[in-house]
Scaffold this motif. Structure first.
Motif, PDB file in Angstrom:
ATOM      1  N   ILE A  54       0.868  -1.124   0.113  1.00  0.00           N
ATOM      2  CA  ILE A  54      -0.012   0.115  -0.174  1.00  0.00           C
ATOM      3  C   ILE A  54       0.894   1.217  -0.093  1.00  0.00           C
ATOM      4  O   ILE A  54       1.658   1.288   0.859  1.00  0.00           O
ATOM      5  CB  ILE A  54      -0.952   0.022   1.226  1.00  0.00           C
ATOM      6  CG1 ILE A  54      -1.710  -1.129   1.280  1.00  0.00           C
ATOM      7  CG2 ILE A  54      -1.768   1.225   1.224  1.00  0.00           C
ATOM      8  CD1 ILE A  54      -2.684  -1.565   0.058  1.00  0.00           C
ATOM      9  N   GLY A  55       0.583   2.210  -0.737  1.00  0.00           N
ATOM     10  CA  GLY A  55       1.283   3.175  -0.842  1.00  0.00           C
ATOM     11  C   GLY A  55       2.786   3.252  -1.151  1.00  0.00           C
ATOM     12  O   GLY A  55       3.683   3.701  -0.780  1.00  0.00           O
ATOM     13  N   ALA A 102      -5.704   3.247  -6.930  1.00  0.00           N
ATOM     14  CA  ALA A 102      -6.903   3.222  -6.008  1.00  0.00           C
ATOM     15  C   ALA A 102      -6.660   3.779  -4.624  1.00  0.00           C
ATOM     16  O   ALA A 102      -5.468   3.819  -4.316  1.00  0.00           O
ATOM     17  CB  ALA A 102      -7.421   1.920  -6.016  1.00  0.00           C
ATOM     18  N   ASP A 103      -7.599   4.024  -3.916  1.00  0.00           N
ATOM     19  CA  ASP A 103      -7.651   4.339  -2.508  1.00  0.00           C
ATOM     20  C   ASP A 103      -7.451   3.131  -1.542  1.00  0.00           C
ATOM     21  O   ASP A 103      -8.634   2.286  -1.680  1.00  0.00           O
ATOM     22  CB  ASP A 103      -8.716   5.278  -2.162  1.00  0.00           C
ATOM     23  CG  ASP A 103      -8.702   5.873  -0.659  1.00  0.00           C
ATOM     24  OD1 ASP A 103      -7.970   5.245  -0.052  1.00  0.00           O
ATOM     25  OD2 ASP A 103      -9.421   6.632  -0.241  1.00  0.00           O
ATOM     26  N   ALA A 104      -6.710   2.947  -0.848  1.00  0.00           N
ATOM     27  CA  ALA A 104      -6.438   1.347  -0.106  1.00  0.00           C
ATOM     28  C   ALA A 104      -7.880   1.322   0.796  1.00  0.00           C
ATOM     29  O   ALA A 104      -8.017   0.259   0.922  1.00  0.00           O
ATOM     30  CB  ALA A 104      -5.172   1.608   0.725  1.00  0.00           C
ATOM     31  N   LEU A 105      -8.246   2.553   1.308  1.00  0.00           N
ATOM     32  CA  LEU A 105      -9.308   2.373   2.128  1.00  0.00           C
ATOM     33  C   LEU A 105     -10.624   2.034   1.376  1.00  0.00           C
ATOM     34  O   LEU A 105     -11.603   1.645   2.109  1.00  0.00           O
ATOM     35  CB  LEU A 105      -9.595   3.665   2.794  1.00  0.00           C
ATOM     36  CG  LEU A 105      -8.456   4.250   3.888  1.00  0.00           C
ATOM     37  CD1 LEU A 105      -8.793   5.456   4.539  1.00  0.00           C
ATOM     38  CD2 LEU A 105      -8.398   2.991   4.954  1.00  0.00           C
ATOM     39  N   ALA A 106     -10.636   2.230   0.027  1.00  0.00           N
ATOM     40  CA  ALA A 106     -11.860   1.823  -0.585  1.00  0.00           C
ATOM     41  C   ALA A 106     -11.817   0.560  -1.518  1.00  0.00           C
ATOM     42  O   ALA A 106     -12.584   0.534  -2.644  1.00  0.00           O
ATOM     43  CB  ALA A 106     -12.248   2.868  -1.278  1.00  0.00           C
ATOM     44  N   THR A 129      -3.059   3.203  10.832  1.00  0.00           N
ATOM     45  CA  THR A 129      -3.682   2.325  11.978  1.00  0.00           C
ATOM     46  C   THR A 129      -4.936   1.960  11.625  1.00  0.00           C
ATOM     47  O   THR A 129      -5.420   0.790  11.803  1.00  0.00           O
ATOM     48  CB  THR A 129      -3.867   3.600  13.114  1.00  0.00           C
ATOM     49  OG1 THR A 129      -2.653   3.748  13.650  1.00  0.00           O
ATOM     50  CG2 THR A 129      -4.472   2.730  14.356  1.00  0.00           C
ATOM     51  N   GLU A 130      -5.570   2.785  10.757  1.00  0.00           N
ATOM     52  CA  GLU A 130      -6.973   2.366  10.370  1.00  0.00           C
ATOM     53  C   GLU A 130      -6.883   1.150   9.201  1.00  0.00           C
ATOM     54  O   GLU A 130      -7.707   0.131   9.484  1.00  0.00           O
ATOM     55  CB  GLU A 130      -7.642   3.393   9.144  1.00  0.00           C
ATOM     56  CG  GLU A 130      -8.708   2.992   8.461  1.00  0.00           C
ATOM     57  CD  GLU A 130      -9.852   2.685   9.438  1.00  0.00           C
ATOM     58  OE1 GLU A 130     -10.891   2.228   8.872  1.00  0.00           O
ATOM     59  OE2 GLU A 130     -10.006   3.072  10.680  1.00  0.00           O
ATOM     60  N   LEU A 131      -5.747   0.868   8.531  1.00  0.00           N
ATOM     61  CA  LEU A 131      -5.732  -0.373   7.583  1.00  0.00           C
ATOM     62  C   LEU A 131      -5.370  -1.502   8.426  1.00  0.00           C
ATOM     63  O   LEU A 131      -5.933  -2.515   8.433  1.00  0.00           O
ATOM     64  CB  LEU A 131      -4.524  -0.091   6.532  1.00  0.00           C
ATOM     65  CG  LEU A 131      -4.939   0.726   5.373  1.00  0.00           C
ATOM     66  CD1 LEU A 131      -3.643   1.186   4.636  1.00  0.00           C
ATOM     67  CD2 LEU A 131      -6.091   0.237   4.503  1.00  0.00           C
ATOM     68  N   LEU A 132      -4.398  -1.377   9.507  1.00  0.00           N
ATOM     69  CA  LEU A 132      -4.166  -2.473  10.292  1.00  0.00           C
ATOM     70  C   LEU A 132      -5.530  -2.965  11.227  1.00  0.00           C
ATOM     71  O   LEU A 132      -5.664  -4.016  11.245  1.00  0.00           O
ATOM     72  CB  LEU A 132      -2.902  -1.950  11.360  1.00  0.00           C
ATOM     73  CG  LEU A 132      -2.577  -3.014  12.603  1.00  0.00           C
ATOM     74  CD1 LEU A 132      -2.193  -4.234  11.904  1.00  0.00           C
ATOM     75  CD2 LEU A 132      -1.845  -2.530  13.492  1.00  0.00           C
ATOM     76  N   THR A 133      -6.290  -2.179  11.563  1.00  0.00           N
ATOM     77  CA  THR A 133      -7.435  -2.541  12.424  1.00  0.00           C
ATOM     78  C   THR A 133      -8.478  -3.352  11.481  1.00  0.00           C
ATOM     79  O   THR A 133      -9.033  -4.398  11.627  1.00  0.00           O
ATOM     80  CB  THR A 133      -8.159  -1.414  13.181  1.00  0.00           C
ATOM     81  OG1 THR A 133      -8.393  -0.386  12.236  1.00  0.00           O
ATOM     82  CG2 THR A 133      -7.084  -1.006  14.139  1.00  0.00           C
TER      83      THR A 133
END
Length: 280
Positions: A54-55, A102-106, A129-133
């Motif tokens: 990611i990123g 793409a946006d990894a959160l979506a 932190t959001e991706l880890l959780t």
């Protein structure tokens, strides 16, 4: 800074494509290719695994992963400026790099990957932190990944591996350690990045457990830990009052004194509490 392949140095890549790091995207680029290869090695044998990154930015870690023998790398990049630089890497490693804008959160990466899957990333600070959780709470367990090798601010890394009773111990430690074995494997100084962040960074390696450490209903455990650590200075009977009108009885049935505080409880005790609350 050395080189690991025949591609240009990363400073040249950044200059050629005008890739000044953007604070709004949480970008801090790693320029030392020997270091990115070292980070890739922390993930273990990559020769028989697909890797999700990611990123990737200008592709420093991407090149490290490919140079270390990753079977395939799926690189998910939100910043359209970086795509051309990443496409140059595909020519040096034909058939082994797939770039997704793409946006990894979506984005759901699973259709792009063949197990076993390892996730290796220098995560953007603003979504790490959001991706880890999310990866620790995929809905079903075991997850689609076998291990996570992730760069965080060192403070966040310490929260992931923290022991009960320590200042850093909290919800992130419980979520991480309940379902994985977590350890810090590498410290990275600020000067390794451009621009240099104000804090030190660290790489954490998490290996998925086949089964969680102790039996518990995941949604119940997550609700308890969220409530308990949201008011961590309060006694549990006060912090958890919103979960049940009989919370003192629930705590006692789990063998936990209602006057204790969240940071004092072990993961085993939190799981016992989750079972008791579900039964109540």
């Amino acid at each position: 800074m050395g080189t690991i392949d025949d591609l240009p140095p990363l400073r040249a890549v950044i200059a050629a494509h005008g890739l000044a790091a953007r604070k709004s995207l949480g970008q801090n680029f790693l320029l030392d290719l020997n270091l990115t290869a070292k980070i890739a090695r922390q993930a273990g044998d990559l020769g028989h695994a697909d890797v999700l990154e990611i990123g990737p930015g200008p592709g420093g870690l991407t090149r490290g992963l490919l140079a270390e023998g990753a079977r395939k790398v799926v690189a998910v990049e939100k910043d359209a400026r970086c795509i051309a630089a990443l496409e140059e890497i595909t020519q040096a490693y034909p058939g082994r790099l797939e770039i997704v804008s793409a946006d990894a959160l979506a984005f759901d990466p699973r259709p792009y990957l063949t197990p076993p899957v390892r996730i290796v990333s220098n995560l953007p600070y603003n979504v790490g932190t959001e991706l880890l959780t999310r990866w620790l709470d995929p809905g079903t367990w075991p997850p689609f990944w076998t291990s996570l090798t992730l760069m965080f601010q060192r403070e966040v890394a310490q929260r992931i591996v923290a022991a009960p009773g320590s200042k850093a111990y909290g919800r992130l430690a419980i979520l991480s350690q309940w379902r994985s074995e977590a350890r810090i494997v590498l410290d990275v100084p600020p000067e390794a990045f451009t621009p240099a962040p104000k804090v030190r960074s660290a790489v954490v390696h998490l290996t998925a457990r086949p089964e969680p450490l102790f039996e518990a209903d995941a949604p119940t455990l997550f609700r308890i830990t969220a409530a308990a650590f949201n008011q961590r200075r309060k006694m549990l009977r006060a912090a958890l009052r919103g979960l049940s009108p009989d919370i003192e009885d629930v705590l006692l049935s789990a063998g936990i004194a209602p006057t204790r505080r969240a940071e004092e409880l072990s993961i085993e005790e939190f799981c016992a509490l989750a079972r008791a609350l579900a039964a109540a």
